[in-house]
Design an enzyme around this catalytic site. Structure first.
Site, PDB file in Angstrom:
ATOM      1  N   MET A 168       0.835  -1.206   0.000  1.00 37.59           N
ATOM      2  CA  MET A 168       0.000   0.000   0.000  1.00 37.59           C
ATOM      3  C   MET A 168       0.870   1.257   0.000  1.00 37.59           C
ATOM      4  O   MET A 168       0.410   2.351   0.331  1.00 37.59           O
ATOM      5  CB  MET A 168      -0.937  -0.004   1.203  1.00 37.59           C
ATOM      6  CG  MET A 168      -1.912  -1.183   1.167  1.00 37.59           C
ATOM      7  SD  MET A 168      -3.416  -0.914   2.082  1.00 37.59           S
ATOM      8  CE  MET A 168      -2.785  -0.729   3.738  1.00 37.59           C
ATOM      9  N   GLY A 169       2.142   1.099  -0.350  1.00 39.49           N
ATOM     10  CA  GLY A 169       3.034   2.259  -0.431  1.00 39.49           C
ATOM     11  C   GLY A 169       3.564   2.667   0.920  1.00 39.49           C
ATOM     12  O   GLY A 169       3.439   1.935   1.902  1.00 39.49           O
ATOM     13  N   LEU A 200       6.740   2.904   1.631  1.00 38.40           N
ATOM     14  CA  LEU A 200       7.587   1.710   1.768  1.00 38.40           C
ATOM     15  C   LEU A 200       8.667   1.878   2.828  1.00 38.40           C
ATOM     16  O   LEU A 200       9.234   2.957   3.000  1.00 38.40           O
ATOM     17  CB  LEU A 200       8.234   1.388   0.415  1.00 38.40           C
ATOM     18  CG  LEU A 200       7.255   1.140  -0.734  1.00 38.40           C
ATOM     19  CD1 LEU A 200       8.025   0.746  -2.001  1.00 38.40           C
ATOM     20  CD2 LEU A 200       6.219   0.081  -0.389  1.00 38.40           C
ATOM     21  N   HIS A 201       8.935   0.790   3.526  1.00 30.82           N
ATOM     22  CA  HIS A 201      10.017   0.738   4.517  1.00 30.82           C
ATOM     23  C   HIS A 201      10.793  -0.563   4.298  1.00 30.82           C
ATOM     24  O   HIS A 201      10.465  -1.334   3.371  1.00 30.82           O
ATOM     25  CB  HIS A 201       9.456   0.847   5.939  1.00 30.82           C
ATOM     26  CG  HIS A 201       8.336  -0.116   6.219  1.00 30.82           C
ATOM     27  ND1 HIS A 201       8.514  -1.480   6.243  1.00 30.82           N
ATOM     28  CD2 HIS A 201       7.012   0.091   6.449  1.00 30.82           C
ATOM     29  CE1 HIS A 201       7.372  -2.074   6.506  1.00 30.82           C
ATOM     30  NE2 HIS A 201       6.438  -1.146   6.632  1.00 30.82           N
ATOM     31  N   HIS A 222       8.826  -3.871   3.632  1.00 30.31           N
ATOM     32  CA  HIS A 222       8.392  -4.064   2.237  1.00 30.31           C
ATOM     33  C   HIS A 222       9.582  -4.461   1.357  1.00 30.31           C
ATOM     34  O   HIS A 222       9.486  -5.356   0.526  1.00 30.31           O
ATOM     35  CB  HIS A 222       7.823  -2.766   1.665  1.00 30.31           C
ATOM     36  CG  HIS A 222       6.591  -2.253   2.344  1.00 30.31           C
ATOM     37  ND1 HIS A 222       6.594  -1.097   3.088  1.00 30.31           N
ATOM     38  CD2 HIS A 222       5.328  -2.729   2.395  1.00 30.31           C
ATOM     39  CE1 HIS A 222       5.376  -0.865   3.544  1.00 30.31           C
ATOM     40  NE2 HIS A 222       4.582  -1.840   3.156  1.00 30.31           N
ATOM     41  N   GLY A 257       4.388 -10.571   4.189  1.00 26.36           N
ATOM     42  CA  GLY A 257       5.152 -10.494   5.423  1.00 26.36           C
ATOM     43  C   GLY A 257       4.466 -11.202   6.587  1.00 26.36           C
ATOM     44  O   GLY A 257       3.231 -11.160   6.719  1.00 26.36           O
ATOM     45  N   ILE A 306      10.528  -7.545   9.804  1.00 29.65           N
ATOM     46  CA  ILE A 306      11.687  -6.645   9.912  1.00 29.65           C
ATOM     47  C   ILE A 306      11.368  -5.599  10.977  1.00 29.65           C
ATOM     48  O   ILE A 306      10.275  -5.025  10.992  1.00 29.65           O
ATOM     49  CB  ILE A 306      11.979  -5.963   8.553  1.00 29.65           C
ATOM     50  CG1 ILE A 306      12.168  -7.017   7.449  1.00 29.65           C
ATOM     51  CG2 ILE A 306      13.194  -5.048   8.662  1.00 29.65           C
ATOM     52  CD1 ILE A 306      13.344  -7.945   7.630  1.00 29.65           C
ATOM     53  N   SER A 358       6.356  -0.551  10.243  1.00 37.18           N
ATOM     54  CA  SER A 358       4.994  -0.407   9.726  1.00 37.18           C
ATOM     55  C   SER A 358       4.849   0.993   9.150  1.00 37.18           C
ATOM     56  O   SER A 358       5.417   1.954   9.698  1.00 37.18           O
ATOM     57  CB  SER A 358       3.989  -0.606  10.869  1.00 37.18           C
ATOM     58  OG  SER A 358       2.734  -0.071  10.516  1.00 37.18           O
TER      59      SER A 358
HETATM   60  P1  AMP Z   1       1.212  -3.076   3.524  1.00 40.09           P
HETATM   61  O1  AMP Z   1       1.798  -2.036   2.643  1.00 40.09           O
HETATM   62  O2  AMP Z   1       1.133  -2.676   4.960  1.00 40.09           O
HETATM   63  O3  AMP Z   1      -0.082  -3.638   2.983  1.00 40.09           O
HETATM   64  O4  AMP Z   1       2.226  -4.283   3.506  1.00 40.09           O
HETATM   65  C1  AMP Z   1       2.608  -4.912   2.315  1.00 40.09           C
HETATM   66  C2  AMP Z   1       3.344  -6.190   2.626  1.00 40.09           C
HETATM   67  O5  AMP Z   1       4.502  -5.888   3.403  1.00 40.09           O
HETATM   68  C3  AMP Z   1       2.509  -7.174   3.465  1.00 40.09           C
HETATM   69  O6  AMP Z   1       2.733  -8.492   2.973  1.00 40.09           O
HETATM   70  C4  AMP Z   1       3.057  -6.984   4.844  1.00 40.09           C
HETATM   71  O7  AMP Z   1       2.906  -8.124   5.670  1.00 40.09           O
HETATM   72  C5  AMP Z   1       4.523  -6.718   4.551  1.00 40.09           C
HETATM   73  N1  AMP Z   1       5.158  -6.030   5.685  1.00 40.09           N
HETATM   74  C6  AMP Z   1       4.743  -4.896   6.282  1.00 40.09           C
HETATM   75  N2  AMP Z   1       5.543  -4.593   7.335  1.00 40.09           N
HETATM   76  C7  AMP Z   1       6.476  -5.575   7.392  1.00 40.09           C
HETATM   77  C8  AMP Z   1       7.589  -5.835   8.259  1.00 40.09           C
HETATM   78  N3  AMP Z   1       7.891  -5.035   9.290  1.00 40.09           N
HETATM   79  N4  AMP Z   1       8.340  -6.929   8.021  1.00 40.09           N
HETATM   80  C9  AMP Z   1       8.037  -7.765   6.994  1.00 40.09           C
HETATM   81  N5  AMP Z   1       7.005  -7.568   6.137  1.00 40.09           N
HETATM   82  C10 AMP Z   1       6.228  -6.495   6.331  1.00 40.09           C
END
Ligand code: AMP
Length: 283
Positions: free
Chosen positions: A27-28, A30-31, A34, A144, A173, A182
């Site tokens: 969902m952008g 990014l860290h 991601h 993740g 991570i 997050s």
């Molecule tokens: P999101 O942008 O929050 O929808 O996350 C996109 C993907 O990144 C999902 O599969 C999440 O589980 C993964 N993700 C988000 N935060 C982390 C993290 N701290 N460590 C590993 N994967 C993550």
């Protein structure tokens, strides 16, 4: 970088691609969490596609869709260090055109934990992931463990709906202080991020209790709860010890494979974290 905004253009591009294709939905904002998924896709697959799409159907009206952090320029720059074949950047009207009326629903696992607090969340997630799978036709998709229940539900959907896709799970991570990375951490001040690190400490305390021989699920929940409650800024939504396969909350002794998870509010910001534990392998 090859950015594609429409389904039609993506499908045309996809026709020219052969070999394995790894897909990382995001969902952008990014860290490194991601980016670890992207790195894994680069490692395992010939081609990598990343989507950046803030999916409105997984947000309840009182949630943070409008304020959700976004910085596309930064995201594109972060992705430029990887080998990305295409970035899929659809608009809302591309994914949910006027009159849209079809939704995907997993009906068991999604009733627990996050699903209890956020009733339409997993329907939104499953719908957009299913639609992206149909458009992108990946051979592998990367998720993740940070969102452990989401990962389980996507795996179940893939199995139930016979998607020919390998779901690859990637470890959580964390920041140096243990706080799981997050996009929502950007809502927190530096001191709040420090306070929130107790969430990870609480899970570590729970895990150490198991390692030292505790098997009672309630005792493990209590240990985690007590630790989180030491930080006044935090308000617990749930602390849970479930069977890792069916997500049923455990009352007596823990089963062989468990998911220990928590959701906590810091002000309006909702943070989640978890660990899985297998008694047979002691980790
Ligand atoms: P999101 O942008 O929050 O929808 O996350 C996109 C993907 O990144 C999902 O599969 C999440 O589980 C993964 N993700 C988000 N935060 C982390 C993290 N701290 N460590 C590993 N994967 C993550």
């Amino acid at each position: 970088m090859n950015t594609i905004n429409t389904i039609q253009n993506f499908q045309a591009w996809r026709k020219g691609i052969s070999g394995s294709l790894g897909f990382v939905p995001t969902m952008g904002s990014l860290h490194d969490g991601h980016l670890s998924l992207v790195a894994e896709a680069n490692k395992l697959c010939t081609h990598t596609v990343v989507s950046i799409y803030l999916n409105p159907t997984q947000f309840a009206p009182d949630e943070d869709l409008v304020t959700y952090p976004n910085n596309l320029q930064y995201d594109l720059e972060a992705l430029s260090q990887f080998h990305i074949d295409a970035i899929f950047l659809p608009t809302d009207s591309e994914i949910y055109p006027r009159g849209y009326s079809t939704y995907m629903q997993e009906t068991k696992l999604s009733t627990f934990l996050e699903g209890k607090s956020r009733p339409l969340f997993f329907q939104g997630v499953a719908t957009v992931v299913a639609k992206f799978f149909n458009i992108i036709r990946p051979t592998h998709a990367f998720f993740g463990e940070k969102d452990a229940q989401q990962l389980l539900i996507v795996k179940k959907m893939v199995k139930d709906m016979a998607y020919p896709i390998d779901i690859i799970s990637c470890p959580i991570i964390r920041h140096n202080n243990g706080l799981a990375m997050s996009s929502r951490n950007t809502y927190l001040s530096t001191s709040e991020q420090e306070a929130a690190s107790i969430i990870y400490q609480s899970l570590q305390n729970g895990k150490n209790l198991i390692i030292s021989g505790e098997r009672n699920a309630q005792k493990i929940r209590e240990k985690i709860t007590q630790t989180i409650m030491q930080e006044n800024l935090l308000r617990i939504d749930y602390v849970s010890v479930t069977d890792a396969e069916n997500l049923v909350e455990l009352s007596g002794n823990i089963s062989n494979n468990i998911l220990v998870s928590t959701a906590v509010f810091l002000g309006k910001t909702r943070l989640i974290d978890n660990f899985s534990y297998s008694l047979s392998s002691n980790k």
